[in-house]
Design an enzyme around this catalytic site. Structure first.
Site, PDB file in Angstrom:
ATOM      1  N   TYR A 586       1.132  -1.240  -0.091  1.00 29.55           N
ATOM      2  CA  TYR A 586      -0.091   0.330  -0.131  1.00 29.55           C
ATOM      3  C   TYR A 586       1.345   1.462   0.079  1.00 29.55           C
ATOM      4  CZ  TYR A 586      -3.691   3.475   1.476  1.00 29.55           C
ATOM      5  OH  TYR A 586      -4.891   4.167   1.479  1.00 29.55           O
ATOM      6  N   SER A 667      -6.462   0.808  -4.420  1.00 26.07           N
ATOM      7  CA  SER A 667      -6.901   2.494  -4.388  1.00 26.07           C
ATOM      8  C   SER A 667      -4.890   3.041  -3.941  1.00 26.07           C
ATOM      9  CB  SER A 667      -7.143   2.608  -3.355  1.00 26.07           C
ATOM     10  OG  SER A 667      -7.437   3.877  -2.750  1.00 26.07           O
TER      11      SER A 667
END
Length: 818
Positions: A586, A667
């Site tokens: 991430y 994302s």
């Protein structure tokens, strides 16, 4: 509970929205996690199947001829190059309502399905995973008085059901070795599945009043971030009206032995909320929340498809009995700073209302207090707003307070790993703006050399402090003077989420790691003894059959040590250099990518005989503020280098090779996937990018994107432009390469966090530049009536992961046995 730098609850329903939990929601955080469980039989990899393999049966892809408009461009100011013209030929795809865009989506999905549906692999994977989920599982437990609320899925429902039971009906094992009993006596409090058969109605927040007599909840539809608020009241059957139908209901409740609770729907309804922070007032006559103005030209049916920038957030008070938001009073606003977003928190005694103002996704915020709230509500007088902090110098998360006016805050003020302080706020002492130095504050729990993640309290006046050390959770207990009392002995290395409140002594802790299912423990704050409360009954699964280890590797450029988790089945040969490997990461927004048990991960380990990896790259919160800043703005390239270094480490250490390496991120992690695909197309065989931020020059112009400038900067700043243009996936697609990873972008047509046009434009550019030069598939999967990911129903989750694993198997040349 204040959850500071964690994503453990990001996809779960919270019973109270603390300031930090609220803050996490506005980020684009979507680490690839799943809070479901593994079950039943294991599966193996064999060589007997007819799965279509990409390198043996190359396909020609007739991609749609997406219209290019080369007359569309922007002029940017660059510190390095002066004025720079950047073309944006696919900007028309930002119009999600246009018929052209809708037709394009259908054509792209048709191409993707033609590849995935060469056989029925997706269908078989989906069926197997769904069978694994066919058992009872619990999510969270929250207590108010004698009432216990909990979230449960009895089998394979799209959404968990919320139940209510009297705590006296529950029997807890005294030896702490078996699950609590008596849950069959619970009544159904809220069933999201009754609102939509396809699971697109999802619960966003669930806020219980102090007495437990009222619950305020918000929900969304089709994956949008827009929320609607509703209210339920809990009464006893003696309070029911005495007509025939109610008498029958009374008898039914008595038979269920649930102490005669009944649930009443109140008429209150509030619309057009987003990232809302809900708090009940002291007398339970109303609640605080925040919302935006209704966007222009957007109907209820189109929620989530608009791209308008969200501005002018306001804090409101809603009085119970008022039908809708039109009668609600504005409590706090800041029209001179329309991009700010607010969170609110009442003090323990409800004497003060604290309002946090965030200007972006950094944790630092301004802090205001209203100490005449109840008086203003009763007398319809003005709210008196006093400024505590007005320079965004640090974060200040309210924890609790004493009767003597000592207010406790978790802060990173002069403490990048965080600490607990107290501030003296006396009722008779006015607060003067810009006078932080005049506030009396002292240190309660000093900063350590690892991250203080959250602080909770119980009615015993104890602090339960969760630390994160090398991405593993530790819980320590202190008194209100900061004196260390004891540790809470967790079952082992992993992630623990603690639920406590000042209203009682009862604490619930959920614990899991990559190879151990989530188990709920109960603890009485009087003795801090951890007892088993609820664990899943998973036939055929043994955690002892799996291994999870943590290693540290060097980032290739600056040699920074990066932690990484590696999970696998003990029967897997991890030294063959040929194990199918699924790696994720991430690296953004100060969010730590911690361990959690996932049916998807376990299925991959079994079915592919593979390895699952989490690379804890910079940009997250794993090692505090410095770690975050080392992977944001001008340092963003460190994230990509760290992830590339993880892949190189796995290959060098003989876990896998380039042809067996699949990576996935969502994302901000989707941005990671786009960037590393462009920068190192030789290193990754297979890439899946979920709801990724791909256009780094225009992200701040849509919905909530302007808040992400804290991590990315913004393209209208010349210095930031020079950084963004170098890695923006849309603007760095290689034009002359004959090599590119097999890639599938996944997005939802109702994603109003990272609008799907990011993925639409990126895949169009990939297909235009490389579609006739490479044999690898360049695909996009657009899910209808889906958003950024939170609240997605089980069937949609299942179909998505089945397609992803199908994509993995074809690209990695792994033959699956069914």
């Amino acid at each position: 509970m204040i959850k500071i730098f964690s994503t453990k609850h990001f996809f779960n329903i919270t019973t109270t929205t603390t300031t930090k939990q609220f803050f996490n929601i506005i980020t684009i955080s979507k680490p690839i996690k799943n809070y479901q469980y593994f079950s039943t039989t294991t599966t193996t990899t064999t060589t007997t199947t007819t799965t279509a393999i990409i390198n043996k049966n190359k396909m020609k892809f007739n991609y749609p001829e997406t219209r290019r408009d080369d007359s569309v461009f922007d002029i940017f100011k660059s510190t390095e190059k002066g004025s720079v013209k950047i073309y944006d030929p696919y900007r028309h795809l930002e119009d999600q309502q246009s018929q052209e865009t809708k037709k394009w989506i259908d054509e792209e999905n048709k191409i993707t399905r033609s590849f995935l549906d060469q056989d029925n692999t997706s269908e078989k994977i989906s069926s197997e995973i769904m069978k694994m989920l066919n058992f009872e599982r619990f999510d969270w437990f929250r207590r108010r008085g004698s009432k216990l609320f909990f979230s449960r899925n009895p089998n394979t429902l799209n959404q968990n059901i919320i139940y209510l039971i009297d705590i006296d009906q529950i029997t807890i094992s005294k030896d702490g070795k078996s699950s609590a009993k008596g849950f069959e006596n619970a009544i159904e409090f809220l069933n999201p599945n009754s609102y939509s058969k396809d699971g697109t109605w999802s619960l966003k927040s669930f806020v219980i009043s102090k007495s437990g007599d009222h619950v305020c909840f918000s929900y969304s539809k089709a994956g949008s971030d827009w929320e609607e608020i509703a209210v339920k009241k809990i009464i006893t059957t003696n309070e029911l009206k005495t007509n025939k139908d109610d008498e029958e209901e009374k008898e039914d409740l008595k038979k269920k032995n649930c102490l005669h609770y009944a649930v009443v729907d109140l008429p209150d309804s509030i619309n057009w909320c987003k990232f809302t922070s809900i708090k009940w007032d002291e007398n339970e006559t109303g609640f605080i929340y925040n919302r935006y103005p209704k966007p222009e030209k957007v109907s209820d049916d189109d929620k989530g498809t608009e791209t308008d920038t969200n501005l002018n957030n306001k804090v409101y008070y809603h009085k119970l009995g008022d039908a809708n938001e039109s009668l609600d009073r504005v409590v706090f606003e800041c029209p001179e700073n329309p991009q700010w977003i607010f969170g609110s928190e009442f003090s323990h005694d409800h004497g003060s209302l604290f309002i946090s103002a965030f200007r972006d996704c950094n944790v630092e915020h301004n802090l205001y207090v209203i100490r005449n709230f109840q008086e203003a509500i009763t007398n319809r007088s003005a709210f008196k707003v006093e400024t505590l902090i007005d320079n965004f110098d640090a974060c200040y998360y309210y924890i609790t307070n004493t009767k003597q006016g000592e207010y406790f805050f978790l802060t990173n003020l002069s403490a990048p790993f965080n600490r607990l302080i107290s501030i003296q706020l006396n009722d008779d002492q006015p607060i003067i703006a810009n006078s932080k130095s005049k506030l009396i504050y002292k240190e309660i729990i000093p900063e350590k050399d690892y991250v203080l993640e959250s602080v909770s309290r119980s009615s015993q006046e104890k602090f339960y402090v969760s630390y994160q050390k090398h991405v593993q959770d530790i819980i320590e207990v202190y008194d209100f003077n900061g004196k260390y009392l004891n540790d809470i002995k967790l079952p082992g290395p992993g992630s623990a989420s603690l639920s406590a409140t000042e209203y009682h002594d009862h604490i619930f802790i959920n614990f899991s790691n990559l190879v151990s299912p989530s188990v709920t423990y109960y603890m009485d704050s009087k003795n801090d003894q951890l007892l088993l409360f609820k664990e899943p009954h998973i036939e055929g699964f043994k955690s002892s059959d799996y291994e999870c280890k943590q290693v540290f590797y060097e980032s290739p450029k600056d040699k920074t040590k990066i932690p990484m988790f590696i999970a696998y089945k003990k029967t897997t040969d991890i030294n063959s250099g040929n194990a199918p490997t699924y790696m994720t990461g991430y690296g953004g927004f100060n969010i730590s990518y911690t361990q959690s048990f996932s049916i998807r991960n376990i299925y991959f380990l079994n079915k592919f005989n593979g390895i699952f990896v989490i690379a804890n790259i910079r940009g997250g919160g794993e090692y505090g503020k410095a770690w975050h800043e080392a992977g944001s703005k001008k340092n963003k390239q460190n994230c990509f280098d760290d992830f590339i270094g993880a892949a190189e480490y796995l290959i060098k250490e003989n876990y896998t090779n380039q042809n067996k390496l699949a990576v996935r991120g969502g994302s901000n992690g989707g941005l990671l996937m786009g960037a590393i695909s462009n920068q190192r197309p030789d290193l990754f065989k297979c890439v899946v990018a979920d709801v990724g931020v791909m256009d780094m020059l225009r992200f701040h112009l849509h919905t909530i994107g302007s808040n992400w400038v804290s991590d990315y900067g913004r393209s209208d700043n010349p210095d930031d432009f020079d950084v963004l243009i170098k890695y923006s996936p849309l603007n760095n697609v290689p034009k002359d390469s004959n090599q590119y990873p097999s890639i599938m972008l996944c997005t939802g047509d109702h994603d109003d966090r990272v609008i799907p046009a990011h993925s639409y434009k990126f895949i169009s550019e990939l297909q235009y530049q490389l579609g006739k030069k490479v044999d690898t598939p360049l695909l996009i999967r657009v899910d209808k009536d889906s958003g950024h990911g939170a609240g997605k129903g089980l069937s949609k989750q299942n179909n998505e992961i089945a397609d992803i694993f199908n994509f993995f198997s074809k690209v990695l040349n792994v033959k699956l046995n069914f």
